[in-house]
Motif scaffolding. Structure first.
Motif, PDB file in Angstrom:
ATOM      1  N   LYS A 131       0.819  -1.205   0.000  1.00 21.13           N
ATOM      2  CA  LYS A 131       0.000   0.000   0.000  1.00 21.13           C
ATOM      3  C   LYS A 131       0.859   1.264   0.000  1.00 21.13           C
ATOM      4  N   SER A 132       0.250   2.338  -0.454  1.00 22.02           N
ATOM      5  CA  SER A 132       0.911   3.635  -0.475  1.00 22.02           C
ATOM      6  C   SER A 132       1.244   4.087   0.945  1.00 22.02           C
ATOM      7  N   SER A 133       2.291   4.892   1.058  1.00 23.30           N
ATOM      8  CA  SER A 133       2.647   5.453   2.367  1.00 23.30           C
ATOM      9  C   SER A 133       1.618   6.461   2.853  1.00 23.30           C
ATOM     10  N   ALA A 134       0.853   7.022   1.916  1.00 19.53           N
ATOM     11  CA  ALA A 134      -0.068   8.109   2.260  1.00 19.53           C
ATOM     12  C   ALA A 134      -1.471   7.630   2.588  1.00 19.53           C
ATOM     13  N   ASP A 135      -1.887   6.493   1.983  1.00 24.72           N
ATOM     14  CA  ASP A 135      -3.258   6.036   2.190  1.00 24.72           C
ATOM     15  C   ASP A 135      -3.325   4.527   1.953  1.00 24.72           C
ATOM     16  N   SER A 136      -4.511   4.000   1.730  1.00 26.08           N
ATOM     17  CA  SER A 136      -4.681   2.563   1.576  1.00 26.08           C
ATOM     18  C   SER A 136      -4.720   2.114   0.112  1.00 26.08           C
ATOM     19  N   SER A 137      -4.326   2.988  -0.810  1.00 32.02           N
ATOM     20  CA  SER A 137      -4.324   2.613  -2.219  1.00 32.02           C
ATOM     21  C   SER A 137      -3.151   1.689  -2.525  1.00 32.02           C
ATOM     22  N   ASP A 138      -3.310   0.862  -3.561  1.00 32.44           N
ATOM     23  CA  ASP A 138      -2.248  -0.050  -3.979  1.00 32.44           C
ATOM     24  C   ASP A 138      -1.127   0.730  -4.659  1.00 32.44           C
ATOM     25  N   ALA A 139       0.118   0.461  -4.245  1.00 33.58           N
ATOM     26  CA  ALA A 139       1.254   1.171  -4.826  1.00 33.58           C
ATOM     27  C   ALA A 139       2.251   0.239  -5.501  1.00 33.58           C
ATOM     28  N   ALA A 140       2.239  -1.033  -5.144  1.00 31.67           N
ATOM     29  CA  ALA A 140       3.144  -2.015  -5.754  1.00 31.67           C
ATOM     30  C   ALA A 140       2.541  -3.397  -5.551  1.00 31.67           C
ATOM     31  N   LEU A 141       3.095  -4.357  -6.269  1.00 27.38           N
ATOM     32  CA  LEU A 141       2.515  -5.695  -6.262  1.00 27.38           C
ATOM     33  C   LEU A 141       3.628  -6.736  -6.322  1.00 27.38           C
ATOM     34  N   LEU A 142       3.439  -7.822  -5.592  1.00 30.56           N
ATOM     35  CA  LEU A 142       4.377  -8.938  -5.590  1.00 30.56           C
ATOM     36  C   LEU A 142       3.644 -10.195  -6.030  1.00 30.56           C
ATOM     37  N   TYR A 143       4.218 -10.908  -6.996  1.00 24.16           N
ATOM     38  CA  TYR A 143       3.679 -12.187  -7.437  1.00 24.16           C
ATOM     39  C   TYR A 143       4.589 -13.304  -6.944  1.00 24.16           C
ATOM     40  N   LEU A 144       4.003 -14.339  -6.361  1.00 25.84           N
ATOM     41  CA  LEU A 144       4.774 -15.488  -5.899  1.00 25.84           C
ATOM     42  C   LEU A 144       4.252 -16.736  -6.582  1.00 25.84           C
ATOM     43  N   PHE A 145       5.176 -17.539  -7.124  1.00 22.89           N
ATOM     44  CA  PHE A 145       4.823 -18.709  -7.918  1.00 22.89           C
ATOM     45  C   PHE A 145       5.439 -19.972  -7.316  1.00 22.89           C
ATOM     46  N   ASP A 146       4.694 -21.065  -7.388  1.00 22.57           N
ATOM     47  CA  ASP A 146       5.245 -22.383  -7.098  1.00 22.57           C
ATOM     48  C   ASP A 146       5.806 -22.938  -8.404  1.00 22.57           C
ATOM     49  N   SER A 147       7.131 -23.046  -8.497  1.00 28.79           N
ATOM     50  CA  SER A 147       7.759 -23.525  -9.732  1.00 28.79           C
ATOM     51  C   SER A 147       7.916 -25.038  -9.763  1.00 28.79           C
ATOM     52  N   GLY A 148       7.341 -25.736  -8.783  1.00 25.04           N
ATOM     53  CA  GLY A 148       7.322 -27.187  -8.822  1.00 25.04           C
ATOM     54  C   GLY A 148       8.637 -27.836  -8.434  1.00 25.04           C
ATOM     55  N   ASP A 149       8.810 -29.083  -8.856  1.00 28.05           N
ATOM     56  CA  ASP A 149      10.043 -29.801  -8.516  1.00 28.05           C
ATOM     57  C   ASP A 149      10.668 -30.436  -9.768  1.00 28.05           C
ATOM     58  N   MET A 150      10.246 -31.640 -10.110  1.00 29.26           N
ATOM     59  CA  MET A 150      10.858 -32.317 -11.245  1.00 29.26           C
ATOM     60  C   MET A 150       9.851 -32.492 -12.375  1.00 29.26           C
ATOM     61  N   ALA A 151      10.349 -32.424 -13.608  1.00 28.55           N
ATOM     62  CA  ALA A 151       9.519 -32.650 -14.787  1.00 28.55           C
ATOM     63  C   ALA A 151       9.224 -34.141 -14.936  1.00 28.55           C
ATOM     64  N   PRO A 152       8.193 -34.496 -15.697  1.00 21.74           N
ATOM     65  CA  PRO A 152       7.957 -35.918 -15.988  1.00 21.74           C
ATOM     66  C   PRO A 152       9.181 -36.551 -16.654  1.00 21.74           C
ATOM     67  N   ALA A 153       9.328 -37.830 -16.444  1.00 22.20           N
ATOM     68  CA  ALA A 153      10.497 -38.541 -16.991  1.00 22.20           C
ATOM     69  C   ALA A 153      10.587 -38.406 -18.504  1.00 22.20           C
ATOM     70  N   SER A 154       9.444 -38.265 -19.170  1.00 25.09           N
ATOM     71  CA  SER A 154       9.447 -38.147 -20.622  1.00 25.09           C
ATOM     72  C   SER A 154      10.106 -36.862 -21.103  1.00 25.09           C
ATOM     73  N   VAL A 155      10.166 -35.854 -20.209  1.00 22.66           N
ATOM     74  CA  VAL A 155      10.808 -34.579 -20.534  1.00 22.66           C
ATOM     75  C   VAL A 155      12.172 -34.490 -19.869  1.00 22.66           C
ATOM     76  N   GLY A 156      12.222 -34.824 -18.585  1.00 19.98           N
ATOM     77  CA  GLY A 156      13.471 -34.771 -17.828  1.00 19.98           C
ATOM     78  C   GLY A 156      13.756 -33.390 -17.308  1.00 19.98           C
ATOM     79  N   GLY A 157      14.678 -33.307 -16.369  1.00 19.15           N
ATOM     80  CA  GLY A 157      15.069 -32.024 -15.788  1.00 19.15           C
ATOM     81  C   GLY A 157      14.044 -31.510 -14.794  1.00 19.15           C
ATOM     82  N   TYR A 158      14.013 -30.202 -14.661  1.00 14.21           N
ATOM     83  CA  TYR A 158      13.166 -29.575 -13.649  1.00 14.21           C
ATOM     84  C   TYR A 158      11.801 -29.187 -14.203  1.00 14.21           C
ATOM     85  N   ALA A 159      10.868 -29.034 -13.274  1.00 16.12           N
ATOM     86  CA  ALA A 159       9.505 -28.656 -13.638  1.00 16.12           C
ATOM     87  C   ALA A 159       9.461 -27.221 -14.153  1.00 16.12           C
TER      88      ALA A 159
END
Length: 303
Positions: A131-159
């Motif tokens: 929120k803004s320092s002056a009032d309750s309006s939105d001033a910035a935003l944070l997005y958080l993602f679950d990037s998973g763990d491992m990809a299926p064996a058919s692809v390999g590597g990370y999710a």
């Protein structure tokens, strides 16, 4: 309980990113050093928010994963700093699922972690407004993602971050755009770096350390394209690769790593944390690294 995040009267909002703590691997001395380091960095930086960006736990070797996670969460709780958690590829390898881990810290008053929508991939896809320092309006935003763990064996590597998560981001971005009349200055956090991290290093506009290859998914699900199109995300931060800490530029977005925090994992880099300071009303941020000896590494002062 909802904990409001708000810019300070001086127009700053400071985030400490702790990543790859790898607590609970059986060496209590390493765990104690890791948690003591997080406490020292909180004391030095006096942040407004802490983001734990995955691999808080060591992995399969953790005998009591919920207890280990609570031990981590007790530090910001004691220091009276709100904290948000996203999971990495090792956190749920032991006897507790992502859902159980999240429930395990739900009793902490200052945890603002969320499970996120139930109808998309992952546990811990959520957005947080500052929120803004002056009032309750939105001033910035944070997005958080679950990037998973491992990809299926058919692809390999990370999710990869799945298309339904990318669609969720698009909807969230549009919603806040419509509510506020323009895109909000935003940051994104996930554990596993997206494929564009490679290009960001090769762009010639990167600063910091790259001592290992970028361990990203083999498939590209389009998150970076979505962020570039929506125009709100000015920086994204990952963990996962302990021997990288660089920040690179690509199409107007900074793609950066945290600094490995835990002493229990691999890697030769000095342990520490990335600090990110948002500036109210500006589409830019400052960032630096606080190291375990108390010193500061400033590869770049402002982005």
């Amino acid at each position: 309980m909802s904990i409001p995040l708000k810019f300070r009267p001086d127009g700053t909002f400071t985030i400490v990113q702790f990543t790859d703590l790898h607590v609970g691997g059986g060496k209590d001395e390493e765990d104690s050093c890791t948690l003591a380091l997080t406490e020292r960095i909180i004391e030095a930086e006096q942040p407004d928010l802490i983001v734990y960006s995955g691999d808080m736990l060591y992995g399969k070797e953790v005998e009591q994963p919920i207890a280990a996670l609570r031990r981590i969460a007790a530090v910001p709780e004691r220091r009276q700093v709100p904290f948000a958690v996203i999971f990495g590829n090792h956190d749920a390898e032991s006897s507790a699922t992502r859902e159980q881990l999240l429930e395990g810290i739900s009793a902490y008053r200052l945890s603002i972690s969320q499970s996120g929508p139930m109808d998309i991939h992952g546990v811990g896809n959520y957005s947080l407004t500052v929120k803004s320092s002056a009032d309750s309006s939105d001033a910035a935003l944070l997005y958080l993602f679950d990037s998973g763990d491992m990809a299926p064996a058919s692809v390999g590597g990370y999710a990869w971050i799945h298309p339904d998560q990318v669609d969720w981001y698009r909807r969230e971005s549009l919603r806040y755009h419509q509510q506020n009349g323009s895109p909000l200055p935003s940051l994104a956090f996930f554990h596993i770096p997206i494929p564009e991290y490679k290009e960001a290093w090769e762009s010639g506009q990167a600063s910091g350390i790259r001592h290992e290859a970028v361990c990203c998914p083999r498939l590209n699900s389009g998150l970076f394209t979505a962020m570039a199109e929506k125009g709100d995300v000015m920086g994204a931060f990952a963990g996962h690769d302990h021997d990288n800490d660089y920040v690179g530029a690509l199409h107007g977005i900074r793609l950066g790593y945290g600094r490995v925090t835990g002493y229990g994992g691999y890697g030769t880099l000095q342990r520490g944390a990335r600090i990110i300071r948002l500036l109210e009303g500006q589409h830019r941020f400052q960032t630096w690294i606080r190291l375990d000896d108390g010193s500061v590494a400033r590869y770049e002062h402002s982005v």
